[in-house]
Design a protein around this motif. Structure first.
Motif, PDB file in Angstrom:
ATOM      1  N   GLY A  36      28.569  36.701  37.452  1.00  0.00           N
ATOM      2  CA  GLY A  36      29.864  36.065  37.291  1.00  0.00           C
ATOM      3  C   GLY A  36      30.055  35.430  35.929  1.00  0.00           C
ATOM      4  N   VAL A  37      29.052  34.664  35.473  1.00  0.00           N
ATOM      5  CA  VAL A  37      29.203  33.965  34.193  1.00  0.00           C
ATOM      6  C   VAL A  37      29.121  34.942  33.021  1.00  0.00           C
ATOM      7  CG1 VAL A  37      26.752  33.361  33.839  1.00  0.00           C
ATOM      8  CG2 VAL A  37      28.558  31.869  32.938  1.00  0.00           C
ATOM      9  N   THR A  38      28.286  35.964  33.142  1.00  0.00           N
ATOM     10  CA  THR A  38      28.163  36.945  32.063  1.00  0.00           C
ATOM     11  C   THR A  38      29.422  37.782  31.927  1.00  0.00           C
ATOM     12  OG1 THR A  38      25.769  37.053  32.390  1.00  0.00           O
ATOM     13  CG2 THR A  38      26.781  38.864  31.170  1.00  0.00           C
ATOM     14  N   ASN A  39      29.931  38.276  33.052  1.00  0.00           N
ATOM     15  CA  ASN A  39      31.142  39.099  33.000  1.00  0.00           C
ATOM     16  C   ASN A  39      32.341  38.298  32.510  1.00  0.00           C
ATOM     17  OD1 ASN A  39      29.575  41.158  33.988  1.00  0.00           O
ATOM     18  ND2 ASN A  39      30.367  41.043  36.083  1.00  0.00           N
ATOM     19  N   SER A  40      32.395  37.022  32.895  1.00  0.00           N
ATOM     20  CA  SER A  40      33.489  36.179  32.425  1.00  0.00           C
ATOM     21  C   SER A  40      33.398  35.927  30.931  1.00  0.00           C
ATOM     22  CB  SER A  40      33.471  34.847  33.185  1.00  0.00           C
ATOM     23  OG  SER A  40      34.472  33.981  32.695  1.00  0.00           O
ATOM     24  N   THR A  41      32.180  35.674  30.444  1.00  0.00           N
ATOM     25  CA  THR A  41      31.994  35.378  29.027  1.00  0.00           C
ATOM     26  C   THR A  41      32.260  36.607  28.154  1.00  0.00           C
ATOM     27  OG1 THR A  41      30.335  33.713  29.597  1.00  0.00           O
ATOM     28  CG2 THR A  41      30.379  34.472  27.315  1.00  0.00           C
ATOM     29  N   TYR A  42      31.786  37.770  28.613  1.00  0.00           N
ATOM     30  CA  TYR A  42      31.997  39.011  27.860  1.00  0.00           C
ATOM     31  C   TYR A  42      33.380  39.598  28.111  1.00  0.00           C
ATOM     32  CZ  TYR A  42      27.165  39.439  26.239  1.00  0.00           C
ATOM     33  OH  TYR A  42      25.961  39.248  25.604  1.00  0.00           O
ATOM     34  N   GLN A  43      34.074  39.075  29.108  1.00  0.00           N
ATOM     35  CA  GLN A  43      35.403  39.542  29.483  1.00  0.00           C
ATOM     36  C   GLN A  43      35.427  41.023  29.842  1.00  0.00           C
ATOM     37  OE1 GLN A  43      37.758  38.008  26.080  1.00  0.00           O
ATOM     38  NE2 GLN A  43      38.595  36.526  27.538  1.00  0.00           N
ATOM     39  N   ARG A  44      34.338  41.482  30.422  1.00  0.00           N
ATOM     40  CA  ARG A  44      34.258  42.847  30.932  1.00  0.00           C
ATOM     41  C   ARG A  44      33.085  42.924  31.900  1.00  0.00           C
ATOM     42  NH1 ARG A  44      30.390  45.849  27.824  1.00  0.00           N
ATOM     43  NH2 ARG A  44      29.670  44.682  26.004  1.00  0.00           N
ATOM     44  N   ALA A  45      33.026  43.986  32.653  1.00  0.00           N
ATOM     45  CA  ALA A  45      31.986  44.129  33.669  1.00  0.00           C
ATOM     46  C   ALA A  45      30.673  44.578  33.030  1.00  0.00           C
ATOM     47  CB  ALA A  45      32.422  45.122  34.732  1.00  0.00           C
ATOM     48  N   VAL A  46      29.863  43.596  32.623  1.00  0.00           N
ATOM     49  CA  VAL A  46      28.558  43.876  32.020  1.00  0.00           C
ATOM     50  C   VAL A  46      27.491  44.000  33.108  1.00  0.00           C
ATOM     51  CG1 VAL A  46      26.774  42.999  30.445  1.00  0.00           C
ATOM     52  CG2 VAL A  46      29.199  42.658  29.912  1.00  0.00           C
ATOM     53  N   VAL A  47      27.498  43.072  34.043  1.00  0.00           N
ATOM     54  CA  VAL A  47      26.532  43.044  35.143  1.00  0.00           C
ATOM     55  C   VAL A  47      27.270  43.440  36.424  1.00  0.00           C
ATOM     56  CG1 VAL A  47      24.866  41.645  36.424  1.00  0.00           C
ATOM     57  CG2 VAL A  47      25.270  41.192  33.989  1.00  0.00           C
ATOM     58  N   PRO A  48      26.820  44.472  37.124  1.00  0.00           N
ATOM     59  CA  PRO A  48      27.547  44.928  38.312  1.00  0.00           C
ATOM     60  C   PRO A  48      27.475  43.937  39.468  1.00  0.00           C
ATOM     61  CG  PRO A  48      25.469  46.112  38.097  1.00  0.00           C
ATOM     62  CD  PRO A  48      25.630  45.310  36.839  1.00  0.00           C
ATOM     63  N   VAL A  49      28.593  43.781  40.162  1.00  0.00           N
ATOM     64  CA  VAL A  49      28.626  42.946  41.366  1.00  0.00           C
ATOM     65  C   VAL A  49      28.840  43.797  42.614  1.00  0.00           C
ATOM     66  CG1 VAL A  49      29.349  40.840  40.181  1.00  0.00           C
ATOM     67  CG2 VAL A  49      31.082  42.451  41.032  1.00  0.00           C
ATOM     68  N   PHE A  50      28.889  45.118  42.431  1.00  0.00           N
ATOM     69  CA  PHE A  50      29.001  46.068  43.535  1.00  0.00           C
ATOM     70  C   PHE A  50      30.238  45.793  44.388  1.00  0.00           C
ATOM     71  CE2 PHE A  50      24.550  45.146  42.520  1.00  0.00           C
ATOM     72  CZ  PHE A  50      24.202  46.366  41.947  1.00  0.00           C
ATOM     73  N   PRO A  51      31.412  45.960  43.791  1.00  0.00           N
ATOM     74  CA  PRO A  51      32.644  45.639  44.502  1.00  0.00           C
ATOM     75  C   PRO A  51      33.031  46.674  45.545  1.00  0.00           C
ATOM     76  CG  PRO A  51      33.160  46.566  42.368  1.00  0.00           C
ATOM     77  CD  PRO A  51      31.656  46.393  42.410  1.00  0.00           C
ATOM     78  N   ASN A  52      32.292  47.779  45.625  1.00  0.00           N
ATOM     79  CA  ASN A  52      32.694  48.856  46.525  1.00  0.00           C
ATOM     80  C   ASN A  52      32.747  48.413  47.977  1.00  0.00           C
ATOM     81  OD1 ASN A  52      29.769  48.748  45.995  1.00  0.00           O
ATOM     82  ND2 ASN A  52      29.626  50.316  47.571  1.00  0.00           N
ATOM     83  N   VAL A  53      31.939  47.410  48.354  1.00  0.00           N
ATOM     84  CA  VAL A  53      31.961  46.933  49.739  1.00  0.00           C
ATOM     85  C   VAL A  53      33.353  46.429  50.092  1.00  0.00           C
ATOM     86  CG1 VAL A  53      31.071  45.220  51.356  1.00  0.00           C
ATOM     87  CG2 VAL A  53      29.525  46.346  49.759  1.00  0.00           C
ATOM     88  N   GLY A  54      33.870  45.519  49.280  1.00  0.00           N
ATOM     89  CA  GLY A  54      35.196  44.991  49.540  1.00  0.00           C
ATOM     90  C   GLY A  54      36.288  46.022  49.329  1.00  0.00           C
ATOM     91  N   GLU A  55      36.125  46.886  48.353  1.00  0.00           N
ATOM     92  CA  GLU A  55      37.166  47.860  48.044  1.00  0.00           C
ATOM     93  C   GLU A  55      37.301  48.904  49.145  1.00  0.00           C
ATOM     94  OE1 GLU A  55      36.258  49.339  44.193  1.00  0.00           O
ATOM     95  OE2 GLU A  55      37.090  47.590  43.162  1.00  0.00           O
ATOM     96  N   HIS A  56      36.190  49.279  49.768  1.00  0.00           N
ATOM     97  CA  HIS A  56      36.269  50.229  50.875  1.00  0.00           C
ATOM     98  C   HIS A  56      36.969  49.620  52.077  1.00  0.00           C
ATOM     99  CE1 HIS A  56      34.202  53.379  48.927  1.00  0.00           C
ATOM    100  NE2 HIS A  56      32.977  52.885  49.010  1.00  0.00           N
ATOM    101  N   LEU A  57      36.742  48.315  52.307  1.00  0.00           N
ATOM    102  CA  LEU A  57      37.354  47.648  53.449  1.00  0.00           C
ATOM    103  C   LEU A  57      38.772  47.188  53.140  1.00  0.00           C
ATOM    104  CD1 LEU A  57      34.302  45.536  54.630  1.00  0.00           C
ATOM    105  CD2 LEU A  57      35.239  47.560  55.740  1.00  0.00           C
ATOM    106  N   MET A  58      39.049  46.953  51.838  1.00  0.00           N
ATOM    107  CA  MET A  58      40.368  46.469  51.432  1.00  0.00           C
ATOM    108  C   MET A  58      40.859  47.340  50.276  1.00  0.00           C
ATOM    109  SD  MET A  58      39.511  42.400  51.495  1.00  0.00           S
ATOM    110  CE  MET A  58      41.195  41.893  51.295  1.00  0.00           C
ATOM    111  N   PRO A  59      41.250  48.580  50.536  1.00  0.00           N
ATOM    112  CA  PRO A  59      41.549  49.528  49.456  1.00  0.00           C
ATOM    113  C   PRO A  59      42.741  49.151  48.603  1.00  0.00           C
ATOM    114  CG  PRO A  59      42.225  50.401  51.595  1.00  0.00           C
ATOM    115  CD  PRO A  59      41.420  49.157  51.866  1.00  0.00           C
TER     116      PRO A  59
END
Length: 216
Positions: A179-202
């Motif tokens: 969270g802090v790395t992606n926010s600081t770099y302002q891009r997805a540097v470290v994956p948070v694996f959003p596919n779980v939520g995206e599959h359930l909430m497309p």
């Protein structure tokens, strides 16, 4: 050191703070539960962390999540901040006054109540990210195993719960780091694996933070 600035009228993501506070306090307590340090008199080192970082800082993160309109993050951080404050009060003022023969039942009940809360929050966590879901799955297992260990007065079971707590802390630190790395770099540097939520909430849009998708 320069860092990205926020838009006027917005607040920073409190998720990495809350996750980091939870991770560190869980790690230190779990070291003792896992018997990596066997002198139990030293467990008092947990109390300052439980009061000021796991407790106060995480509670503040929960309040900021309310400000951001994130019901899940607000409920999680406020509750677990209160958990650490309650743990500190219980360990300092209550545990020593309980009858030695039945004190384990009080501790087991305390852990059981938090296990129930964590399990239903795990259901809600399936709508966030894989990084956050991993925290809640491992934390649920930790509370359940520690609860069984206390009720059964089984040191080996408690030790297993301590190891699960170390895994939980590692998952929470990872989610905080992402969270802090992606926010600081302002891009997805470290994956948070959003596919779980995206599959359930497309129809939801992933925003990059550890609690992305949790907004209501």
């Amino acid at each position: 050191m320069s860092t990205p600035t926020s838009n006027p009228g917005t607040i920073a993501d409190p998720g990495p703070l809350g996750l980091g506070a939870f991770a560190m306090t869980t790690f230190v307590l779990s070291v003792f539960n896992a018997d990596l340090i066997t002198d139990k008199k030293l467990v008092a080192v947990v109390l300052p962390l439980a009061l000021f970082y796991g407790g106060l800082a995480q509670l503040l993160a929960g309040m900021w999540e309310f400000r951001k309109g994130n019901t899940f993050g607000a409920t999680a951080f406020s509750s677990f901040g209160a958990f650490w404050l309650a743990y500190a009060a219980y360990a300092k003022f209550v545990a020593g006054t309980l009858p030695a023969s039945t004190a384990h039942q009080a501790t087991g009940l305390f852990l059981l109540a938090w296990a129930i809360f964590t399990v239903y929050m795990t259901v809600a966590a399936t709508r966030t990210t894989g990084a956050v879901l991993a925290v809640f799955v491992t934390l649920s297992a930790t509370f359940i195993v520690l609860c069984v260990g206390d009720f059964a007065q089984s040191p080996d079971t408690t030790k297993a719960g301590g190891w699960l707590g170390l895994v939980t802390a590692a998952c929470a630190w990872y989610a905080s780091f992402a969270g802090v790395t992606n926010s600081t770099y302002q891009r997805a540097v470290v994956p948070v694996f959003p596919n779980v939520g995206e599959h359930l909430m497309p129809h939801r849009t992933h925003r990059g933070g550890p609690f992305a998708g949790a907004h209501t």
